[in-house]
Design a protein around this motif. Structure first.
Motif, PDB file in Angstrom:
ATOM      1  N   PHE A  26     -11.028 -38.456 -19.199  1.00  0.00           N
ATOM      2  CA  PHE A  26     -11.458 -37.514 -20.304  1.00  0.00           C
ATOM      3  C   PHE A  26     -10.600 -35.848 -20.257  1.00  0.00           C
ATOM      4  O   PHE A  26     -10.641 -35.181 -18.753  1.00  0.00           O
ATOM      5  N   GLN A  27      -9.596 -35.552 -21.013  1.00  0.00           N
ATOM      6  CA  GLN A  27      -8.460 -34.532 -20.707  1.00  0.00           C
ATOM      7  C   GLN A  27      -9.426 -33.891 -21.865  1.00  0.00           C
ATOM      8  O   GLN A  27      -8.973 -34.194 -23.247  1.00  0.00           O
ATOM      9  N   TRP A  28      -8.435 -32.909 -21.269  1.00  0.00           N
ATOM     10  CA  TRP A  28      -8.451 -31.521 -22.432  1.00  0.00           C
ATOM     11  C   TRP A  28      -6.736 -31.300 -22.673  1.00  0.00           C
ATOM     12  O   TRP A  28      -6.291 -31.295 -22.129  1.00  0.00           O
ATOM     13  N   PHE A  29      -7.591 -31.127 -24.331  1.00  0.00           N
ATOM     14  CA  PHE A  29      -5.501 -30.701 -25.266  1.00  0.00           C
ATOM     15  C   PHE A  29      -5.972 -29.585 -25.843  1.00  0.00           C
ATOM     16  O   PHE A  29      -6.962 -29.430 -26.575  1.00  0.00           O
ATOM     17  N   PHE A  30      -4.907 -28.776 -25.995  1.00  0.00           N
ATOM     18  CA  PHE A  30      -5.039 -27.756 -27.324  1.00  0.00           C
ATOM     19  C   PHE A  30      -3.739 -27.627 -28.211  1.00  0.00           C
ATOM     20  O   PHE A  30      -2.696 -27.916 -27.773  1.00  0.00           O
ATOM     21  N   THR A  31      -4.238 -26.709 -29.156  1.00  0.00           N
ATOM     22  CA  THR A  31      -2.864 -26.848 -30.559  1.00  0.00           C
ATOM     23  C   THR A  31      -3.253 -24.840 -30.312  1.00  0.00           C
ATOM     24  O   THR A  31      -3.828 -24.670 -30.902  1.00  0.00           O
ATOM     25  N   VAL A  32      -1.989 -24.522 -30.372  1.00  0.00           N
ATOM     26  CA  VAL A  32      -1.878 -23.201 -30.822  1.00  0.00           C
ATOM     27  C   VAL A  32      -1.273 -22.994 -32.107  1.00  0.00           C
ATOM     28  O   VAL A  32      -0.379 -23.611 -32.498  1.00  0.00           O
ATOM     29  N   SER A  33      -2.006 -22.250 -32.994  1.00  0.00           N
ATOM     30  CA  SER A  33      -1.540 -22.097 -34.574  1.00  0.00           C
ATOM     31  C   SER A  33      -0.710 -20.929 -34.538  1.00  0.00           C
ATOM     32  O   SER A  33       0.603 -21.280 -35.390  1.00  0.00           O
ATOM     33  N   ASN A  34      -0.212 -19.545 -33.866  1.00  0.00           N
ATOM     34  CA  ASN A  34       1.162 -19.452 -33.633  1.00  0.00           C
ATOM     35  C   ASN A  34       0.829 -18.729 -31.755  1.00  0.00           C
ATOM     36  O   ASN A  34       0.936 -17.749 -31.244  1.00  0.00           O
ATOM     37  N   PRO A  35       2.136 -19.790 -31.535  1.00  0.00           N
ATOM     38  CA  PRO A  35       2.473 -19.934 -30.156  1.00  0.00           C
ATOM     39  C   PRO A  35       3.396 -18.346 -30.094  1.00  0.00           C
ATOM     40  O   PRO A  35       3.502 -17.988 -28.304  1.00  0.00           O
ATOM     41  N   ASP A  36       3.637 -17.449 -30.796  1.00  0.00           N
ATOM     42  CA  ASP A  36       4.708 -16.502 -30.189  1.00  0.00           C
ATOM     43  C   ASP A  36       3.516 -14.893 -29.929  1.00  0.00           C
ATOM     44  O   ASP A  36       4.169 -14.093 -29.384  1.00  0.00           O
ATOM     45  N   CYS A  37       2.570 -15.490 -30.377  1.00  0.00           N
ATOM     46  CA  CYS A  37       1.556 -14.544 -29.805  1.00  0.00           C
ATOM     47  C   CYS A  37       0.512 -14.652 -28.357  1.00  0.00           C
ATOM     48  O   CYS A  37       0.140 -14.015 -27.812  1.00  0.00           O
ATOM     49  N   VAL A  38       0.536 -15.956 -28.194  1.00  0.00           N
ATOM     50  CA  VAL A  38      -0.028 -16.500 -27.492  1.00  0.00           C
ATOM     51  C   VAL A  38       0.406 -17.662 -26.496  1.00  0.00           C
ATOM     52  O   VAL A  38       1.301 -17.795 -26.839  1.00  0.00           O
ATOM     53  N   GLU A  39       0.157 -17.750 -24.721  1.00  0.00           N
ATOM     54  CA  GLU A  39       0.395 -18.565 -24.378  1.00  0.00           C
ATOM     55  C   GLU A  39      -0.381 -19.353 -23.470  1.00  0.00           C
ATOM     56  O   GLU A  39      -1.786 -18.283 -22.816  1.00  0.00           O
ATOM     57  N   VAL A  40      -0.796 -20.545 -23.471  1.00  0.00           N
ATOM     58  CA  VAL A  40      -1.835 -20.857 -23.048  1.00  0.00           C
ATOM     59  C   VAL A  40      -1.221 -21.865 -21.829  1.00  0.00           C
ATOM     60  O   VAL A  40      -0.399 -22.463 -21.788  1.00  0.00           O
ATOM     61  N   VAL A  41      -1.993 -21.242 -20.482  1.00  0.00           N
ATOM     62  CA  VAL A  41      -1.500 -22.362 -19.272  1.00  0.00           C
ATOM     63  C   VAL A  41      -2.416 -22.876 -18.525  1.00  0.00           C
ATOM     64  O   VAL A  41      -3.732 -22.357 -18.334  1.00  0.00           O
ATOM     65  N   ARG A  42      -3.160 -24.399 -17.758  1.00  0.00           N
ATOM     66  CA  ARG A  42      -3.728 -24.711 -17.420  1.00  0.00           C
ATOM     67  C   ARG A  42      -3.762 -24.051 -16.324  1.00  0.00           C
ATOM     68  O   ARG A  42      -2.854 -23.803 -15.525  1.00  0.00           O
ATOM     69  N   TYR A  43      -4.614 -23.450 -14.979  1.00  0.00           N
ATOM     70  CA  TYR A  43      -4.919 -22.537 -14.453  1.00  0.00           C
ATOM     71  C   TYR A  43      -5.584 -23.555 -12.923  1.00  0.00           C
ATOM     72  O   TYR A  43      -6.389 -24.703 -13.187  1.00  0.00           O
ATOM     73  N   ASN A  44      -5.193 -23.501 -12.322  1.00  0.00           N
ATOM     74  CA  ASN A  44      -4.528 -24.581 -11.180  1.00  0.00           C
ATOM     75  C   ASN A  44      -5.822 -23.285  -9.420  1.00  0.00           C
ATOM     76  O   ASN A  44      -4.533 -23.425  -9.031  1.00  0.00           O
ATOM     77  N   TYR A  45      -7.414 -24.070  -9.714  1.00  0.00           N
ATOM     78  CA  TYR A  45      -7.918 -23.060  -8.123  1.00  0.00           C
ATOM     79  C   TYR A  45      -7.983 -23.479  -7.485  1.00  0.00           C
ATOM     80  O   TYR A  45      -7.370 -25.050  -7.612  1.00  0.00           O
ATOM     81  N   ALA A  46      -7.735 -23.094  -5.800  1.00  0.00           N
ATOM     82  CA  ALA A  46      -7.887 -24.214  -5.017  1.00  0.00           C
ATOM     83  C   ALA A  46      -9.603 -24.565  -4.856  1.00  0.00           C
ATOM     84  O   ALA A  46      -9.869 -24.317  -5.430  1.00  0.00           O
TER      85      ALA A  46
END
Length: 101
Positions: A26-46
């Motif tokens: 299983f993986q997480w996917f996302f959709t953003v209704s207003n991409p001008d407002c926010v940016e979503v980035v997967r965070y890679n922690y150590a």
């Protein structure tokens, strides 16, 4: 599905921690209704900072970065990429308002 309501000040970020099931495909996917407002980035922690036993999946962390004042909805869906017709295993919806303080 109940949405979480969040307010972000312009220039700030919000971490979103979601349960991982990568070992089950299983993986997480996302959709953003207003991409001008926010940016979503997967965070890679150590990986070294996490205690992980064999067979356990790590949580998945996304960072939401505010870019411009306004409103947006982000829908996260946890699914297997090859199961196109099945409903997501888990979902999380965030209704976000970015304000300029």
């Amino acid at each position: 599905m109940n949405a979480e309501i969040k307010e972000l000040t312009l220039g700030t970020s919000l971490p979103v921690v979601l349960p991982g099931l990568g070992t089950a495909g299983f993986q997480w996917f996302f959709t953003v209704s207003n991409p001008d407002c926010v940016e979503v980035v997967r965070y890679n922690y150590a990986i070294e900072t996490m205690r992980m036993e064999a067979g356990n999946s790590l949580d998945v962390v996304f960072m939401i970065h505010s870019k411009a004042p306004g409103q947006t909805t982000i829908l996260f869906e946890q699914k297997r990429i090859w199961e196109k017709h099945n409903p997501p295993l888990n979902t999380k919806q965030l209704d976000i308002t970015v304000v300029n303080h």
